[in-house]
Design a protein around this motif. Structure first.
Motif, PDB file in Angstrom:
ATOM      1  N   MET A   1       0.835  -1.203   0.000  1.00 41.78           N
ATOM      2  CA  MET A   1       0.000   0.000   0.000  1.00 41.78           C
ATOM      3  C   MET A   1       0.872   1.256   0.000  1.00 41.78           C
ATOM      4  SD  MET A   1      -2.833   1.499  -0.190  1.00 41.78           S
ATOM      5  CE  MET A   1      -4.115   0.301  -0.367  1.00 41.78           C
TER       6      MET A   1
ATOM      7  N   LEU B   1       2.395   1.572  -3.370  1.00 46.22           N
ATOM      8  CA  LEU B   1       1.374   1.935  -4.359  1.00 46.22           C
ATOM      9  C   LEU B   1       0.984   3.404  -4.209  1.00 46.22           C
ATOM     10  CD1 LEU B   1      -0.503   0.865  -6.600  1.00 46.22           C
ATOM     11  CD2 LEU B   1      -2.195   0.405  -4.838  1.00 46.22           C
ATOM     12  N   LEU B   2       0.838   3.866  -2.971  1.00 45.35           N
ATOM     13  CA  LEU B   2       0.465   5.265  -2.745  1.00 45.35           C
ATOM     14  C   LEU B   2       1.579   6.202  -3.215  1.00 45.35           C
ATOM     15  CD1 LEU B   2      -1.397   5.284   0.675  1.00 45.35           C
ATOM     16  CD2 LEU B   2      -2.329   5.871  -1.550  1.00 45.35           C
TER      17      LEU B   2
ATOM     18  N   THR C   1       1.522   6.565  -6.855  1.00 41.48           N
ATOM     19  CA  THR C   1       0.476   7.427  -7.412  1.00 41.48           C
ATOM     20  C   THR C   1       0.620   8.873  -6.957  1.00 41.48           C
ATOM     21  OG1 THR C   1      -1.023   6.876  -5.609  1.00 41.48           O
ATOM     22  CG2 THR C   1      -1.193   5.548  -7.594  1.00 41.48           C
TER      23      THR C   1
ATOM     24  N   PHE D   1      -4.366  13.970  -0.699  1.00 47.68           N
ATOM     25  CA  PHE D   1      -5.499  13.063  -0.642  1.00 47.68           C
ATOM     26  C   PHE D   1      -6.603  13.647   0.227  1.00 47.68           C
ATOM     27  CE2 PHE D   1      -5.263   8.716  -2.426  1.00 47.68           C
ATOM     28  CZ  PHE D   1      -6.620   8.480  -2.452  1.00 47.68           C
ATOM     29  N   VAL D   2      -7.107  14.807  -0.167  1.00 46.16           N
ATOM     30  CA  VAL D   2      -8.133  15.470   0.621  1.00 46.16           C
ATOM     31  C   VAL D   2      -9.363  15.666  -0.255  1.00 46.16           C
ATOM     32  CG1 VAL D   2      -8.708  17.470   2.012  1.00 46.16           C
ATOM     33  CG2 VAL D   2      -6.341  16.715   1.874  1.00 46.16           C
ATOM     34  N   LYS D   3     -10.496  15.186   0.248  1.00 49.69           N
ATOM     35  CA  LYS D   3     -11.726  15.353  -0.518  1.00 49.69           C
ATOM     36  C   LYS D   3     -12.342  16.702  -0.158  1.00 49.69           C
ATOM     37  CE  LYS D   3     -16.097  13.018  -1.239  1.00 49.69           C
ATOM     38  NZ  LYS D   3     -16.864  11.832  -0.878  1.00 49.69           N
TER      39      LYS D   3
ATOM     40  N   LYS E   1     -17.181  19.339  -4.673  1.00 50.04           N
ATOM     41  CA  LYS E   1     -16.466  19.504  -5.933  1.00 50.04           C
ATOM     42  C   LYS E   1     -17.332  18.975  -7.078  1.00 50.04           C
ATOM     43  CE  LYS E   1     -11.861  19.477  -7.689  1.00 50.04           C
ATOM     44  NZ  LYS E   1     -10.468  19.215  -7.426  1.00 50.04           N
TER      45      LYS E   1
ATOM     46  N   GLY F   1     -16.367   6.701  -0.763  1.00 54.23           N
ATOM     47  CA  GLY F   1     -17.413   7.566  -1.281  1.00 54.23           C
ATOM     48  C   GLY F   1     -17.882   7.099  -2.648  1.00 54.23           C
TER      49      GLY F   1
ATOM     50  N   PRO G   1     -12.884  13.269  -7.659  1.00 55.28           N
ATOM     51  CA  PRO G   1     -11.601  12.648  -8.031  1.00 55.28           C
ATOM     52  C   PRO G   1     -10.968  11.821  -6.906  1.00 55.28           C
ATOM     53  CG  PRO G   1     -11.661  14.949  -8.705  1.00 55.28           C
ATOM     54  CD  PRO G   1     -12.917  14.711  -7.943  1.00 55.28           C
ATOM     55  N   ILE G   2     -11.172  12.250  -5.666  1.00 52.84           N
ATOM     56  CA  ILE G   2     -10.583  11.505  -4.551  1.00 52.84           C
ATOM     57  C   ILE G   2     -11.310  10.173  -4.345  1.00 52.84           C
ATOM     58  CG2 ILE G   2     -10.170  11.539  -2.049  1.00 52.84           C
ATOM     59  CD1 ILE G   2      -8.262  13.319  -3.638  1.00 52.84           C
ATOM     60  N   ASP G   3     -12.626  10.179  -4.510  1.00 57.74           N
ATOM     61  CA  ASP G   3     -13.381   8.927  -4.409  1.00 57.74           C
ATOM     62  C   ASP G   3     -12.969   7.960  -5.522  1.00 57.74           C
ATOM     63  OD1 ASP G   3     -14.763   9.741  -2.205  1.00 57.74           O
ATOM     64  OD2 ASP G   3     -16.520  10.449  -3.305  1.00 57.74           O
TER      65      ASP G   3
ATOM     66  N   ARG H   1     -10.172   7.898  -7.134  1.00 62.45           N
ATOM     67  CA  ARG H   1      -8.814   7.434  -6.877  1.00 62.45           C
ATOM     68  C   ARG H   1      -8.802   6.368  -5.781  1.00 62.45           C
ATOM     69  NH1 ARG H   1      -3.205   9.933  -7.195  1.00 62.45           N
ATOM     70  NH2 ARG H   1      -3.965  11.488  -8.642  1.00 62.45           N
ATOM     71  N   THR H   2      -9.596   6.584  -4.747  1.00 63.16           N
ATOM     72  CA  THR H   2      -9.663   5.609  -3.653  1.00 63.16           C
ATOM     73  C   THR H   2     -10.166   4.266  -4.176  1.00 63.16           C
ATOM     74  OG1 THR H   2     -10.251   7.446  -2.207  1.00 63.16           O
ATOM     75  CG2 THR H   2     -10.510   5.237  -1.307  1.00 63.16           C
TER      76      THR H   2
ATOM     77  N   LEU I   1      -7.350   2.637  -6.254  1.00 64.65           N
ATOM     78  CA  LEU I   1      -6.236   2.177  -5.417  1.00 64.65           C
ATOM     79  C   LEU I   1      -6.614   0.883  -4.692  1.00 64.65           C
ATOM     80  CD1 LEU I   1      -4.945   5.477  -3.771  1.00 64.65           C
ATOM     81  CD2 LEU I   1      -3.666   3.983  -5.292  1.00 64.65           C
ATOM     82  N   LEU I   2      -7.816   0.867  -4.120  1.00 62.17           N
ATOM     83  CA  LEU I   2      -8.216  -0.304  -3.348  1.00 62.17           C
ATOM     84  C   LEU I   2      -8.501  -1.499  -4.241  1.00 62.17           C
ATOM     85  CD1 LEU I   2     -10.358   1.303  -0.524  1.00 62.17           C
ATOM     86  CD2 LEU I   2      -8.117   0.253  -0.341  1.00 62.17           C
TER      87      LEU I   2
ATOM     88  N   ALA J   1      -7.062  -2.160  -7.003  1.00 61.62           N
ATOM     89  CA  ALA J   1      -5.757  -2.687  -7.389  1.00 61.62           C
ATOM     90  C   ALA J   1      -5.126  -3.449  -6.228  1.00 61.62           C
ATOM     91  CB  ALA J   1      -4.846  -1.548  -7.833  1.00 61.62           C
TER      92      ALA J   1
END
Lengths: 56, 315
Positions: A1, A4-5, A8, A48-50, A54, B234, B239-241, B243-244, B247-248, B250
């Motif tokens: 993880m 991987l993070l 990215t 990595f902040v939602k 948006k 979410g 975009p963050i959802d 991406r999450t 990532l998961l 994968a």
């Protein structure tokens, strides 16, 4: 993880893993201090902040 | 290729007649060009539906999960590795299967053909390493190696790793390819560049989960993206959802993915999410010398503990 993070685009010290036995209290304190120092040096997480609303 | 089709039909017919299997899973022609679909044959007289060509990219191991009957399954290199995965993960028993091995020379990327062809593609045929495309505007011919799926062009496991019957002699494995060149190129970028790269890569995602559905590894009864209590990720297109989710998804494939390309093939937006799973494949190879689905005798990398595992070997 972690790999991987980083791959990215997350800073390399943002996420850290460590093997610590429940008997290794000294190691635990040492690792916690290291982690806090590294994360403080990075500053607040901006990647990595939602953000709110948006997408409606 | 047509000899493959005949041989597959012959084997399937024999297996069904001798009642060694109740069903053979293979491919039949789809209703549009380059879209062969899975085919479940239960009667010997129905085997003529089965075909084999370079449009059989769907991973058939996906249809084995929790089956109870005896099954004959057509398997190219990557399918066979996913069958090994399924057996190791107790999703099917080896005794239930008769594996019809197909030495594979790569699958055609339908998006490349559509991009290169002039006008609507009406028919795609192939012979001797060439792909003939018939469109309303006329006929075009391409070298097959120019229109392969990217994962097939760097594949080093073309031959089935387990099989009970083979439709042909094994093909020569590719030696002079680097399967991880694209991952290495990304690793060489700066952190900021990589963040921006994945922002762009995942931006078109519509969260349809076709990548998950096409993947033979994704067999959880309730996927983490569908769960509501607790809600792990979410559900919006923020975009963050997105991406999450990627990532998961994968990460759930870590140490299990065979880079069969089913996810990318199924994606309606053509997103190359394989860049994520391949990174994990590369890490598994670097850290543990592990490639998924090559043997029934070894446990997966994330399934074993070694006393000399270090912090750096936490994937």
């Amino acid at each position: 993880m972690k790999r991987l993070l980083e791959y990215t685009g997350i800073e390399s010290d943002r996420l850290q893993f460590s093997w610590i036995s429940s008997a290794e209290s000294t190691k635990f304190v040492k690792v916690v201090n290291e982690v806090t120092a590294k994360v403080k040096a990075l500053g607040p997480n901006k990647r990595f902040v939602k953000k709110e609303a948006k997408v409606a | 290729m047509s000899t493959y089709t005949e041989k597959i039909r012959e084997i399937a017919q024999r297996l069904l007649k001798e009642c060694r299997v109740e069903m053979v899973i293979g491919f039949r022609k789809g209703s549009v060009p380059m879209m062969n679909e899975p085919c479940f044959v239960r009667k010997p007289e129905e085997v003529d539906a089965l075909v084999w060509d370079s449009n059989c990219g769907i991973n058939l191991a996906n249809y084995l999960t929790n089956r109870k009957e005896k099954i004959g399954i057509v398997a190219k290199g990557c399918d066979s590795r996913n069958i090994v995965n399924h057996i190791l993960e107790n999703k099917i028993k080896r005794e239930q299967l008769v594996i019809i091995g197909v030495p594979c020379q790569g699958m055609i990327d339908k998006r490349k053909i559509v991009a290169m062809a002039q006008g609507e593609v009406l028919e795609v045929t192939e012979s001797d390493g060439q792909v003939h495309v018939k469109t309303a505007a006329g006929d075009q011919t391409f070298d097959k190696k120019d229109v392969l799926q990217q994962n097939c062009s760097v594949c080093v496991h073309r031959n089935p790793v387990i099989s009970d019957e083979m439709v042909a002699d094994p093909v020569e494995e590719q030696k002079d390819v680097d399967p991880y060149a694209d991952v290495a190129a990304l690793e060489a970028m700066t952190t900021d560049e990589r963040w921006a790269f994945f922002d762009d890569l995942l931006a078109p995602c519509i969260r349809c989960y076709a990548c998950r559905n096409a993947c033979p590894l994704c067999y959880c009864p309730t996927c983490f993206v569908d769960e509501a209590k607790p809600q792990w990720v979410g559900k919006s297109q923020d975009p963050i959802d997105v991406r999450t989710f990627h990532l998961l998804r994968a990460y759930h494939c870590a140490g299990r993915c065979t880079d069969c390309g089913a996810c990318e093939r199924a994606c309606p937006m053509g997103i190359n999410m394989r860049l994520l799973t391949k990174k994990l494949n590369k890490d598994c190879l670097d850290l543990y010398g592990w490639e998924a689905g090559l043997s029934l005798d070894s446990r997966p990398a994330l399934d074993v503990y070694k006393p000399n595992d270090t912090n750096d070997s936490i994937l």
